[in-house]
Design a protein around this motif. Sequence first.
Motif, PDB file in Angstrom:
ATOM      1  N   GLY A 144       0.818  -1.200   0.000  1.00  0.00           N
ATOM      2  CA  GLY A 144       0.000   0.000   0.000  1.00  0.00           C
ATOM      3  C   GLY A 144       0.855   1.254   0.000  1.00  0.00           C
ATOM      4  N   VAL A 145       0.292   2.338  -0.507  1.00  0.00           N
ATOM      5  CA  VAL A 145       1.002   3.617  -0.525  1.00  0.00           C
ATOM      6  C   VAL A 145       0.047   4.721  -0.080  1.00  0.00           C
ATOM      7  CG1 VAL A 145       2.508   2.890  -2.422  1.00  0.00           C
ATOM      8  CG2 VAL A 145       0.407   4.159  -2.919  1.00  0.00           C
ATOM      9  N   VAL A 181      -6.700 -12.160   3.001  1.00  0.00           N
ATOM     10  CA  VAL A 181      -6.666 -11.071   3.971  1.00  0.00           C
ATOM     11  C   VAL A 181      -6.126  -9.827   3.279  1.00  0.00           C
ATOM     12  CG1 VAL A 181      -5.787 -10.247   6.180  1.00  0.00           C
ATOM     13  CG2 VAL A 181      -6.259 -12.692   5.867  1.00  0.00           C
ATOM     14  N   PHE A 182      -6.956  -8.801   3.215  1.00  0.00           N
ATOM     15  CA  PHE A 182      -6.533  -7.511   2.684  1.00  0.00           C
ATOM     16  C   PHE A 182      -6.074  -6.611   3.828  1.00  0.00           C
ATOM     17  CE2 PHE A 182      -9.864  -8.528  -0.647  1.00  0.00           C
ATOM     18  CZ  PHE A 182      -8.963  -8.725  -1.675  1.00  0.00           C
ATOM     19  N   THR A 183      -5.373  -5.541   3.471  1.00  0.00           N
ATOM     20  CA  THR A 183      -4.988  -4.540   4.459  1.00  0.00           C
ATOM     21  C   THR A 183      -5.815  -3.291   4.231  1.00  0.00           C
ATOM     22  OG1 THR A 183      -2.720  -5.380   4.489  1.00  0.00           O
ATOM     23  CG2 THR A 183      -3.108  -3.223   5.464  1.00  0.00           C
ATOM     24  N   SER A 184      -6.685  -3.007   5.182  1.00  0.00           N
ATOM     25  CA  SER A 184      -7.464  -1.789   5.154  1.00  0.00           C
ATOM     26  C   SER A 184      -6.816  -0.800   6.122  1.00  0.00           C
ATOM     27  CB  SER A 184      -8.924  -2.071   5.538  1.00  0.00           C
ATOM     28  OG  SER A 184      -9.691  -0.889   5.435  1.00  0.00           O
ATOM     29  N   SER A 185      -7.596   0.075   6.689  1.00  0.00           N
ATOM     30  CA  SER A 185      -7.085   1.095   7.597  1.00  0.00           C
ATOM     31  C   SER A 185      -8.262   1.709   8.341  1.00  0.00           C
ATOM     32  CB  SER A 185      -6.344   2.184   6.818  1.00  0.00           C
ATOM     33  OG  SER A 185      -6.084   3.308   7.627  1.00  0.00           O
ATOM     34  N   ALA A 186      -7.973   2.279   9.495  1.00  0.00           N
ATOM     35  CA  ALA A 186      -9.002   3.083  10.156  1.00  0.00           C
ATOM     36  C   ALA A 186      -9.489   4.179   9.225  1.00  0.00           C
ATOM     37  CB  ALA A 186      -8.433   3.693  11.432  1.00  0.00           C
ATOM     38  N   THR A 239     -10.121   7.095   0.290  1.00  0.00           N
ATOM     39  CA  THR A 239     -10.935   6.527  -0.776  1.00  0.00           C
ATOM     40  C   THR A 239     -10.470   5.120  -1.125  1.00  0.00           C
ATOM     41  OG1 THR A 239     -11.351   8.721  -1.696  1.00  0.00           O
ATOM     42  CG2 THR A 239     -11.720   6.847  -3.154  1.00  0.00           C
ATOM     43  N   SER A 240      -9.159   4.931  -1.210  1.00  0.00           N
ATOM     44  CA  SER A 240      -8.627   3.611  -1.568  1.00  0.00           C
ATOM     45  C   SER A 240      -8.940   2.568  -0.511  1.00  0.00           C
ATOM     46  CB  SER A 240      -7.118   3.691  -1.817  1.00  0.00           C
ATOM     47  OG  SER A 240      -6.396   3.878  -0.609  1.00  0.00           O
ATOM     48  N   LYS A 241      -8.866   2.959   0.759  1.00  0.00           N
ATOM     49  CA  LYS A 241      -9.119   1.988   1.819  1.00  0.00           C
ATOM     50  C   LYS A 241     -10.613   1.700   1.970  1.00  0.00           C
ATOM     51  CE  LYS A 241      -4.909   1.077   2.710  1.00  0.00           C
ATOM     52  NZ  LYS A 241      -4.363  -0.258   2.367  1.00  0.00           N
TER      53      LYS A 241
END
Length: 266
Positions: free
Chosen positions: A102-103, A149-154, A169-171
């Motif tokens: 991710g970036v 398993v994806f990596t999302s974010s708060a 937006t991406s998360k």
Amino acid sequence: MTLPAIDTSALFDVHGKSAIVVGATGAFGKVVCATLGRAGVRLVVTAGNAAELATLADELAAAGITAIAVNTRPNTEADCDAIVAAAVQAHGGVDILVVAAGVNDVAPIIDMSHERFAAVMRANVDGAWLIAQAVGKQMIAQGTGGKLVFTSSARGKLGHPAGYSAYCTSKSAIDGMTKALGCEWGKYGITVNAIAPTVFRSPLTAWMFADDDKAIAVREGFLARVPVGRLGEPEDLAGPLLFLTSRASDFHTGHIIYADGGYTAG
């Protein structure tokens, strides 16, 4: 009712499984490699930086972790097919996919070009979609289920005032993808979930753990919204990861697990 016959020793057992870790050289990627590798999972680790990937491969070998390195980002269907083929050739199939890449690109929307926005979406969303597609095809053909398993974010749930229009937006898109694929692939025994961290200790966040005035001020302001009263550590992500990649989560899909000390609960 008699006491249920639950074998707790097997619930979190992932020994011998085959996993692809995308973005393995990043902070969360290394947590994934350490957690799954030390649990006996055979890894295919991928990243775009050849030097960093070689260093990681050496570290994994020194730790006795079975891993092969593929210096490829999931930019195209061909890239993703090659990553999956490497896992099949080395380990006989794919049981687990963890997308840790991710970036971020921080700027107010009025100062951000569309190309910069699109670059974040390509890295965080397109790549995840492409590798999920390739791995999903393989898992469905295998007929034995699997774990994504994806990596999302708060920041997929909450906005941010400091120029996060691309990242948030991406998360949020990752959260939507997690739910959609959780629905789509349940019939195949494939679970799809995401881990959504907030700040945890890594080279990128080391400054927030420092003792200078700026770090203390930022940290105290942030921690005012964290019920457990501290920043995250890599170990805080290892538990949810092991849960989501093991039998323990067989009845959990389409979920985003917030590893955030309660930050998003308030």
